[in-house]
Write a protein that holds these residues in place. Structure first.
Motif, PDB file in Angstrom:
ATOM      1  N   GLN A 270      -2.734  80.892  76.145  1.00 29.58           N
ATOM      2  CA  GLN A 270      -1.376  80.409  75.933  1.00 29.58           C
ATOM      3  C   GLN A 270      -0.565  80.587  77.218  1.00 29.58           C
ATOM      4  O   GLN A 270      -0.955  81.353  78.103  1.00 29.58           O
ATOM      5  CB  GLN A 270      -0.693  81.131  74.772  1.00 29.58           C
ATOM      6  CG  GLN A 270      -0.391  82.593  75.015  1.00 29.58           C
ATOM      7  CD  GLN A 270       0.238  83.273  73.797  1.00 29.58           C
ATOM      8  OE1 GLN A 270      -0.010  82.880  72.660  1.00 29.58           O
ATOM      9  NE2 GLN A 270       1.043  84.294  74.041  1.00 29.58           N
ATOM     10  N   ASP A 271       0.566  79.875  77.313  1.00 35.21           N
ATOM     11  CA  ASP A 271       1.383  79.999  78.509  1.00 35.21           C
ATOM     12  C   ASP A 271       2.387  81.143  78.339  1.00 35.21           C
ATOM     13  O   ASP A 271       2.397  81.842  77.310  1.00 35.21           O
ATOM     14  CB  ASP A 271       2.087  78.685  78.845  1.00 35.21           C
ATOM     15  CG  ASP A 271       3.077  78.229  77.777  1.00 35.21           C
ATOM     16  OD1 ASP A 271       3.542  79.071  76.980  1.00 35.21           O
ATOM     17  OD2 ASP A 271       3.390  77.021  77.751  1.00 35.21           O
ATOM     18  N   GLU A 272       3.220  81.333  79.346  1.00 38.81           N
ATOM     19  CA  GLU A 272       4.149  82.462  79.344  1.00 38.81           C
ATOM     20  C   GLU A 272       5.193  82.376  78.231  1.00 38.81           C
ATOM     21  O   GLU A 272       5.778  83.385  77.842  1.00 38.81           O
ATOM     22  CB  GLU A 272       4.857  82.545  80.703  1.00 38.81           C
ATOM     23  CG  GLU A 272       3.924  82.866  81.858  1.00 38.81           C
ATOM     24  CD  GLU A 272       4.608  82.763  83.201  1.00 38.81           C
ATOM     25  OE1 GLU A 272       4.988  83.810  83.755  1.00 38.81           O
ATOM     26  OE2 GLU A 272       4.780  81.625  83.688  1.00 38.81           O
ATOM     27  N   LYS A 273       5.401  81.177  77.701  1.00 35.96           N
ATOM     28  CA  LYS A 273       6.371  80.992  76.627  1.00 35.96           C
ATOM     29  C   LYS A 273       5.730  81.117  75.248  1.00 35.96           C
ATOM     30  O   LYS A 273       6.389  80.905  74.231  1.00 35.96           O
ATOM     31  CB  LYS A 273       7.051  79.631  76.778  1.00 35.96           C
ATOM     32  CG  LYS A 273       7.873  79.501  78.055  1.00 35.96           C
ATOM     33  CD  LYS A 273       8.539  78.135  78.143  1.00 35.96           C
ATOM     34  CE  LYS A 273       9.358  78.008  79.425  1.00 35.96           C
ATOM     35  NZ  LYS A 273      10.003  76.662  79.531  1.00 35.96           N
ATOM     36  N   GLY A 274       4.432  81.432  75.232  1.00 33.71           N
ATOM     37  CA  GLY A 274       3.744  81.600  73.962  1.00 33.71           C
ATOM     38  C   GLY A 274       3.184  80.320  73.380  1.00 33.71           C
ATOM     39  O   GLY A 274       2.698  80.306  72.243  1.00 33.71           O
ATOM     40  N   LYS A 275       3.213  79.232  74.158  1.00 33.94           N
ATOM     41  CA  LYS A 275       2.697  77.955  73.691  1.00 33.94           C
ATOM     42  C   LYS A 275       1.208  77.859  73.962  1.00 33.94           C
ATOM     43  O   LYS A 275       0.745  78.122  75.074  1.00 33.94           O
ATOM     44  CB  LYS A 275       3.426  76.804  74.382  1.00 33.94           C
ATOM     45  CG  LYS A 275       2.980  75.424  73.908  1.00 33.94           C
ATOM     46  CD  LYS A 275       3.735  74.327  74.640  1.00 33.94           C
ATOM     47  CE  LYS A 275       3.259  72.952  74.196  1.00 33.94           C
ATOM     48  NZ  LYS A 275       3.979  71.859  74.911  1.00 33.94           N
ATOM     49  N   LEU A 276       0.446  77.485  72.948  1.00 29.28           N
ATOM     50  CA  LEU A 276      -0.990  77.331  73.085  1.00 29.28           C
ATOM     51  C   LEU A 276      -1.305  76.226  74.088  1.00 29.28           C
ATOM     52  O   LEU A 276      -0.690  75.154  74.062  1.00 29.28           O
ATOM     53  CB  LEU A 276      -1.596  76.989  71.722  1.00 29.28           C
ATOM     54  CG  LEU A 276      -3.112  77.089  71.574  1.00 29.28           C
ATOM     55  CD1 LEU A 276      -3.565  78.542  71.704  1.00 29.28           C
ATOM     56  CD2 LEU A 276      -3.525  76.535  70.211  1.00 29.28           C
ATOM     57  N   VAL A 277      -2.237  76.478  74.990  1.00 24.54           N
ATOM     58  CA  VAL A 277      -2.633  75.471  75.976  1.00 24.54           C
ATOM     59  C   VAL A 277      -3.733  74.611  75.364  1.00 24.54           C
ATOM     60  O   VAL A 277      -4.876  75.033  75.236  1.00 24.54           O
ATOM     61  CB  VAL A 277      -3.127  76.126  77.277  1.00 24.54           C
ATOM     62  CG1 VAL A 277      -3.504  75.049  78.299  1.00 24.54           C
ATOM     63  CG2 VAL A 277      -2.055  77.042  77.854  1.00 24.54           C
ATOM     64  N   GLY A 278      -3.364  73.406  74.960  1.00 24.28           N
ATOM     65  CA  GLY A 278      -4.315  72.518  74.308  1.00 24.28           C
ATOM     66  C   GLY A 278      -4.131  72.487  72.800  1.00 24.28           C
ATOM     67  O   GLY A 278      -3.355  73.256  72.235  1.00 24.28           O
ATOM     68  N   PRO A 279      -4.853  71.610  72.118  1.00 27.34           N
ATOM     69  CA  PRO A 279      -4.704  71.467  70.663  1.00 27.34           C
ATOM     70  C   PRO A 279      -5.160  72.708  69.907  1.00 27.34           C
ATOM     71  O   PRO A 279      -5.973  73.488  70.386  1.00 27.34           O
ATOM     72  CB  PRO A 279      -5.587  70.256  70.333  1.00 27.34           C
ATOM     73  CG  PRO A 279      -6.561  70.169  71.455  1.00 27.34           C
ATOM     74  CD  PRO A 279      -5.840  70.654  72.662  1.00 27.34           C
ATOM     75  N   LYS A 280      -4.631  72.861  68.731  1.00 28.09           N
ATOM     76  CA  LYS A 280      -4.898  74.048  67.921  1.00 28.09           C
ATOM     77  C   LYS A 280      -6.137  73.863  67.053  1.00 28.09           C
ATOM     78  O   LYS A 280      -6.406  72.769  66.575  1.00 28.09           O
ATOM     79  CB  LYS A 280      -3.682  74.337  67.030  1.00 28.09           C
ATOM     80  CG  LYS A 280      -3.809  75.570  66.160  1.00 28.09           C
ATOM     81  CD  LYS A 280      -2.549  75.749  65.315  1.00 28.09           C
ATOM     82  CE  LYS A 280      -2.650  76.990  64.445  1.00 28.09           C
ATOM     83  NZ  LYS A 280      -1.448  77.180  63.598  1.00 28.09           N
ATOM     84  N   PHE A 281      -6.928  74.931  66.882  1.00 30.98           N
ATOM     85  CA  PHE A 281      -7.905  74.975  65.794  1.00 30.98           C
ATOM     86  C   PHE A 281      -7.778  76.338  65.124  1.00 30.98           C
ATOM     87  O   PHE A 281      -7.560  77.350  65.759  1.00 30.98           O
ATOM     88  CB  PHE A 281      -9.332  74.668  66.269  1.00 30.98           C
ATOM     89  CG  PHE A 281      -9.827  75.461  67.444  1.00 30.98           C
ATOM     90  CD1 PHE A 281     -10.341  76.740  67.288  1.00 30.98           C
ATOM     91  CD2 PHE A 281      -9.826  74.909  68.716  1.00 30.98           C
ATOM     92  CE1 PHE A 281     -10.820  77.457  68.371  1.00 30.98           C
ATOM     93  CE2 PHE A 281     -10.311  75.616  69.804  1.00 30.98           C
ATOM     94  CZ  PHE A 281     -10.808  76.902  69.631  1.00 30.98           C
ATOM     95  N   ASP A 282      -7.894  76.352  63.807  1.00 29.03           N
ATOM     96  CA  ASP A 282      -7.526  77.532  63.020  1.00 29.03           C
ATOM     97  C   ASP A 282      -8.650  78.528  62.787  1.00 29.03           C
ATOM     98  O   ASP A 282      -8.390  79.674  62.429  1.00 29.03           O
ATOM     99  CB  ASP A 282      -6.965  77.095  61.660  1.00 29.03           C
ATOM    100  CG  ASP A 282      -5.653  76.330  61.802  1.00 29.03           C
ATOM    101  OD1 ASP A 282      -4.817  76.760  62.622  1.00 29.03           O
ATOM    102  OD2 ASP A 282      -5.489  75.315  61.118  1.00 29.03           O
TER     103      ASP A 282
END
Length: 314
Positions: A139-151
């Motif tokens: 994830q990036d510094e803002k907490g956003k996942l880098v790339g699409p999500k899989f659970d």
């Protein structure tokens, strides 16, 4: 080449590998993140690839503190592939984890990988031997996942993941068997323009391993991507970067054409075009390393387009 070895035993669960070049001002972050790991059975292997800043002094301070088992290798600049080539035979861990010199690690990175490997280890030799790698998320510094999500976790291989599933640009952090890094996924001994490139594309090595072994993909976050203003990837292009791009596309065409033809013909076309484009930028014609006549012919046919692109971007 200078080697300082403070390791106190021959075997570790993990080898944490950092190849660094002129990043002495941020290495302390990696050091602190490793000190704070919830799982501590690891060695830290650092390769100083000819830095001209204070990297040597910074690492010497880590060594003097005697808080981590460190293997420190100081060598002339040769690119990250040369750092891999020097370090890999010296890993004393069962598994390798990369720790980029400008990113941050979660405090439970090694604990997560240890837990996942134990699941595979307990499944019997047939299951365990079929895998070489576990990949977790970034994830990036803002907490956003880098790339699409899989659970949830799933099993695949690097080639299927990149080409069939279309996740080639998805950012992951891998934990790999050292034995495979030393064999199927080793840096080749002889690389085209090996002294002119900044790196031999790691995806080529992972692709080779994927033809024999599987990867387990897990949704856990293990690394924080830091977008640093002095990132090497943002430096102005130079001849070494041109050669690196050229060599990468040549090897992609030679070694992965079957995958691109099967899953992503556009990628093959772009690699042909890039070979022509880099030849134009370098003002030379490098086609003989391409193994197949049809690939050489395809590059020649695309050369006018590559030249036009070069003139537009110049």
């Amino acid at each position: 080449m200078e080697i300082t070895d403070t390791r106190d035993r021959k075997e570790y669960r993990f080898s944490v590998f950092t190849a660094t070049y002129n990043r002495g001002n941020v290495l302390k972050n990696v050091y602190d993140d490793l000190l704070n790991q919830t799982y501590q059975d690891f060695e830290w292997v650092i390769v100083n690839d000819g830095s001209s800043d204070n990297t040597d002094e910074v690492v010497r301070e880590f060594i003097e503190e005697k808080k981590l088992p460190i293997l420190y290798i100081k060598k002339e600049n040769g690119g990250k592939h040369s750092a891999w080539r020097v370090a890999t035979p010296l890993f004393q861990g069962l598994y390798e984890v990369g720790a980029d010199d400008d990113d941050r690690l979660t405090h439970d990175m090694l604990e997560i990988f240890d837990r996942q490997w134990k699941v595979l280890e307990s499944g019997g030799a047939k299951l365990y031997d079929s895998f070489w790698e576990i990949r977790a998320r970034v994830q990036d510094e803002k907490g956003k996942l880098v790339g699409p999500k899989f659970d949830s976790f799933f099993d695949s291989d690097y080639n299927e993941f990149c080409y069939k599933m279309g996740y080639g640009t998805l950012e992951c952090d891998g934990c790999r068997k050292v034995s495979v890094l030393q064999n199927e996924a080793a840096v080749p001994a002889d690389i085209l323009f090996g002294h002119e490139i900044t790196n031999y594309s790691e995806c080529l090595r992972w692709s080779k391993a994927a033809r024999k072994y599987k990867t387990r993909y897990i949704p856990d976050i293990v690394r924080i991507y830091v977008n640093t203003p002095f990132s090497l990837s943002k430096q102005k292009p130079n001849r070494k970067k041109f050669y690196t791009a050229l060599v990468s596309s040549i090897y992609m065409v030679n070694e992965q054409e079957d995958l691109m033809m099967r899953y992503n013909k556009k990628s093959l076309l772009l690699n042909w075009l890039n070979i022509g484009y880099q030849n134009v930028r370098l003002k030379k014609m490098v086609l003989s390393p391409l193994h197949r006549f049809r690939d050489r012919l395809a590059v020649l046919c695309l050369l006018p387009i590559a030249a036009a692109l070069y003139m537009i971007r110049k």
